[in-house]
Motif scaffolding. Sequence first.
Motif, PDB file in Angstrom:
ATOM      1  N   ILE A   1      -7.425  13.920  -9.880  1.00  0.00           N
ATOM      2  CA  ILE A   1      -8.216  12.729  -9.566  1.00  0.00           C
ATOM      3  C   ILE A   1      -7.355  11.498  -9.818  1.00  0.00           C
ATOM      4  O   ILE A   1      -6.821  11.320 -10.918  1.00  0.00           O
ATOM      5  CB  ILE A   1      -9.483  12.652 -10.436  1.00  0.00           C
ATOM      6  N   GLY A   2      -7.218  10.658  -8.817  1.00  0.00           N
ATOM      7  CA  GLY A   2      -6.485   9.407  -8.959  1.00  0.00           C
ATOM      8  C   GLY A   2      -7.416   8.230  -8.770  1.00  0.00           C
ATOM      9  O   GLY A   2      -8.226   8.216  -7.833  1.00  0.00           O
ATOM     10  N   ILE A   3      -7.320   7.253  -9.646  1.00  0.00           N
ATOM     11  CA  ILE A   3      -8.185   6.078  -9.574  1.00  0.00           C
ATOM     12  C   ILE A   3      -7.329   4.837  -9.406  1.00  0.00           C
ATOM     13  O   ILE A   3      -6.298   4.676 -10.071  1.00  0.00           O
ATOM     14  CB  ILE A   3      -9.070   5.979 -10.835  1.00  0.00           C
ATOM     15  N   GLY A   4      -7.737   3.960  -8.492  1.00  0.00           N
ATOM     16  CA  GLY A   4      -6.976   2.739  -8.252  1.00  0.00           C
ATOM     17  C   GLY A   4      -7.392   2.098  -6.937  1.00  0.00           C
ATOM     18  O   GLY A   4      -8.444   2.405  -6.370  1.00  0.00           O
ATOM     19  N   GLU A   5      -6.531   1.219  -6.444  1.00  0.00           N
ATOM     20  CA  GLU A   5      -6.793   0.502  -5.195  1.00  0.00           C
ATOM     21  C   GLU A   5      -6.366   1.341  -3.986  1.00  0.00           C
ATOM     22  O   GLU A   5      -5.561   2.268  -4.107  1.00  0.00           O
ATOM     23  CB  GLU A   5      -6.006  -0.817  -5.176  1.00  0.00           C
ATOM     24  N   VAL A   6      -6.923   0.977  -2.839  1.00  0.00           N
ATOM     25  CA  VAL A   6      -6.459   1.508  -1.553  1.00  0.00           C
ATOM     26  C   VAL A   6      -5.824   0.333  -0.813  1.00  0.00           C
ATOM     27  O   VAL A   6      -6.459  -0.698  -0.609  1.00  0.00           O
ATOM     28  CB  VAL A   6      -7.617   2.088  -0.721  1.00  0.00           C
ATOM     29  N   THR A   7      -4.549   0.464  -0.448  1.00  0.00           N
ATOM     30  CA  THR A   7      -3.848  -0.651   0.199  1.00  0.00           C
ATOM     31  C   THR A   7      -3.714  -0.467   1.709  1.00  0.00           C
ATOM     32  O   THR A   7      -3.424  -1.416   2.425  1.00  0.00           O
ATOM     33  CB  THR A   7      -2.446  -0.827  -0.409  1.00  0.00           C
ATOM     34  N   PHE A   8      -3.906   0.780   2.163  1.00  0.00           N
ATOM     35  CA  PHE A   8      -3.824   1.039   3.605  1.00  0.00           C
ATOM     36  C   PHE A   8      -4.868   2.079   3.982  1.00  0.00           C
ATOM     37  O   PHE A   8      -4.948   3.134   3.362  1.00  0.00           O
ATOM     38  CB  PHE A   8      -2.431   1.551   3.997  1.00  0.00           C
ATOM     39  N   VAL A   9      -5.687   1.763   4.979  1.00  0.00           N
ATOM     40  CA  VAL A   9      -6.711   2.695   5.453  1.00  0.00           C
ATOM     41  C   VAL A   9      -6.279   3.233   6.807  1.00  0.00           C
ATOM     42  O   VAL A   9      -6.186   2.485   7.787  1.00  0.00           O
ATOM     43  CB  VAL A   9      -8.094   2.005   5.565  1.00  0.00           C
ATOM     44  N   GLY A  10      -5.953   4.521   6.858  1.00  0.00           N
ATOM     45  CA  GLY A  10      -5.525   5.152   8.093  1.00  0.00           C
ATOM     46  C   GLY A  10      -6.688   5.737   8.870  1.00  0.00           C
ATOM     47  O   GLY A  10      -7.859   5.504   8.552  1.00  0.00           O
ATOM     48  N   ARG A  11      -6.372   6.542   9.870  1.00  0.00           N
ATOM     49  CA  ARG A  11      -7.412   7.151  10.709  1.00  0.00           C
ATOM     50  C   ARG A  11      -8.274   8.113   9.909  1.00  0.00           C
ATOM     51  O   ARG A  11      -9.455   8.256  10.154  1.00  0.00           O
ATOM     52  CB  ARG A  11      -6.747   7.893  11.875  1.00  0.00           C
ATOM     53  N   GLY A  12      -7.638   8.746   8.934  1.00  0.00           N
ATOM     54  CA  GLY A  12      -8.363   9.679   8.072  1.00  0.00           C
ATOM     55  C   GLY A  12      -7.965   9.474   6.632  1.00  0.00           C
ATOM     56  O   GLY A  12      -7.009   8.733   6.333  1.00  0.00           O
ATOM     57  N   VAL A  13      -8.682  10.136   5.730  1.00  0.00           N
ATOM     58  CA  VAL A  13      -8.411   9.939   4.301  1.00  0.00           C
ATOM     59  C   VAL A  13      -6.986  10.356   3.932  1.00  0.00           C
ATOM     60  O   VAL A  13      -6.338   9.730   3.093  1.00  0.00           O
ATOM     61  CB  VAL A  13      -9.480  10.672   3.441  1.00  0.00           C
ATOM     62  N   SER A  14      -6.457  11.393   4.583  1.00  0.00           N
ATOM     63  CA  SER A  14      -5.113  11.876   4.239  1.00  0.00           C
ATOM     64  C   SER A  14      -4.014  10.973   4.788  1.00  0.00           C
ATOM     65  O   SER A  14      -2.844  11.116   4.415  1.00  0.00           O
ATOM     66  CB  SER A  14      -4.904  13.313   4.761  1.00  0.00           C
ATOM     67  N   GLU A  15      -4.359  10.022   5.665  1.00  0.00           N
ATOM     68  CA  GLU A  15      -3.367   9.101   6.222  1.00  0.00           C
ATOM     69  C   GLU A  15      -3.404   7.737   5.548  1.00  0.00           C
ATOM     70  O   GLU A  15      -2.633   6.844   5.897  1.00  0.00           O
ATOM     71  CB  GLU A  15      -3.592   8.932   7.737  1.00  0.00           C
ATOM     72  N   SER A  16      -4.316   7.561   4.590  1.00  0.00           N
ATOM     73  CA  SER A  16      -4.435   6.285   3.879  1.00  0.00           C
ATOM     74  C   SER A  16      -3.496   6.279   2.682  1.00  0.00           C
ATOM     75  O   SER A  16      -2.920   7.305   2.316  1.00  0.00           O
ATOM     76  CB  SER A  16      -5.887   6.076   3.449  1.00  0.00           C
ATOM     77  N   ASN A  17      -3.355   5.098   2.047  1.00  0.00           N
ATOM     78  CA  ASN A  17      -2.394   4.993   0.945  1.00  0.00           C
ATOM     79  C   ASN A  17      -2.829   3.926  -0.052  1.00  0.00           C
ATOM     80  O   ASN A  17      -3.726   3.137   0.206  1.00  0.00           O
ATOM     81  CB  ASN A  17      -0.999   4.676   1.483  1.00  0.00           C
ATOM     82  N   GLY A  18      -2.142   3.933  -1.191  1.00  0.00           N
ATOM     83  CA  GLY A  18      -2.424   2.989  -2.266  1.00  0.00           C
ATOM     84  C   GLY A  18      -2.303   3.696  -3.600  1.00  0.00           C
ATOM     85  O   GLY A  18      -2.121   4.917  -3.655  1.00  0.00           O
ATOM     86  N   PRO A  19      -2.388   2.951  -4.707  1.00  0.00           N
ATOM     87  CA  PRO A  19      -2.255   3.563  -6.034  1.00  0.00           C
ATOM     88  C   PRO A  19      -3.197   4.738  -6.284  1.00  0.00           C
ATOM     89  O   PRO A  19      -2.803   5.711  -6.937  1.00  0.00           O
ATOM     90  CB  PRO A  19      -2.555   2.393  -6.973  1.00  0.00           C
ATOM     91  N   ALA A  20      -4.426   4.673  -5.781  1.00  0.00           N
ATOM     92  CA  ALA A  20      -5.377   5.780  -5.997  1.00  0.00           C
ATOM     93  C   ALA A  20      -4.848   7.066  -5.373  1.00  0.00           C
ATOM     94  O   ALA A  20      -4.904   8.139  -5.988  1.00  0.00           O
ATOM     95  CB  ALA A  20      -6.746   5.434  -5.403  1.00  0.00           C
ATOM     96  N   TYR A  21      -4.307   6.974  -4.162  1.00  0.00           N
ATOM     97  CA  TYR A  21      -3.749   8.141  -3.474  1.00  0.00           C
ATOM     98  C   TYR A  21      -2.500   8.645  -4.182  1.00  0.00           C
ATOM     99  O   TYR A  21      -2.309   9.855  -4.355  1.00  0.00           O
ATOM    100  CB  TYR A  21      -3.415   7.778  -2.023  1.00  0.00           C
TER     101      TYR A  21
END
Length: 204
Positions: free
Chosen positions: A79-99
Amino acid sequence: MQIAIITGDIINSEGHESSEWLGVLKAYLSKLGESPTHWEIYRGDEFQLRVPLEQALEVAIHIKALMKSIKGLDVRMGIGIGEVTFVGRGVSESNGPAYQRSGRTFESLKEEKLNLTIATGDAVYDRTVNLILKLALGFMDDWSTVSAEIVALALEDRTASQQETAKKLGIQQSAVSQRQKRARLDLVFELLSYYAETVKKVAP
């Protein structure tokens, strides 16, 4: 906004037909949101989902209970907690400290021989909550299929009485009570309360 990302895989999936567990996992994840926006299953037995941070541990334990309800299966989750800095087409394509935290803590699980850890970016909190989790995994990893089933039912409907659960399972109320005690359900609920109360302080 702080969110939680859970990255996981099914333990011993190669020894089971995917039809035994995939439908169960998909049905539960579908209650949490839509795919691929909120969750995705990929590479056969790996998955990733996005949930509100205060719900993350309950979701993870619910998934564990559902998978352990199937004989021989378990699940590993970071489990990672934090911000999301990029929202991609799907959850696996998004990024940020949480990911990134979710991915890193998930990758460390095999090496540490653990099935569940949390990374918030607060070293003191992470050490405390992961020590508590390690102790809790001492009994959660040993849940029998009936213990796991009773936990999953309790998490599905916290207001259900033992009598209602007994009727659903076709067993006596006393048997429900015994199963809940063996599963340490009271400690599971205490752990979830502790997490929900404290995580907001490290991830405002």
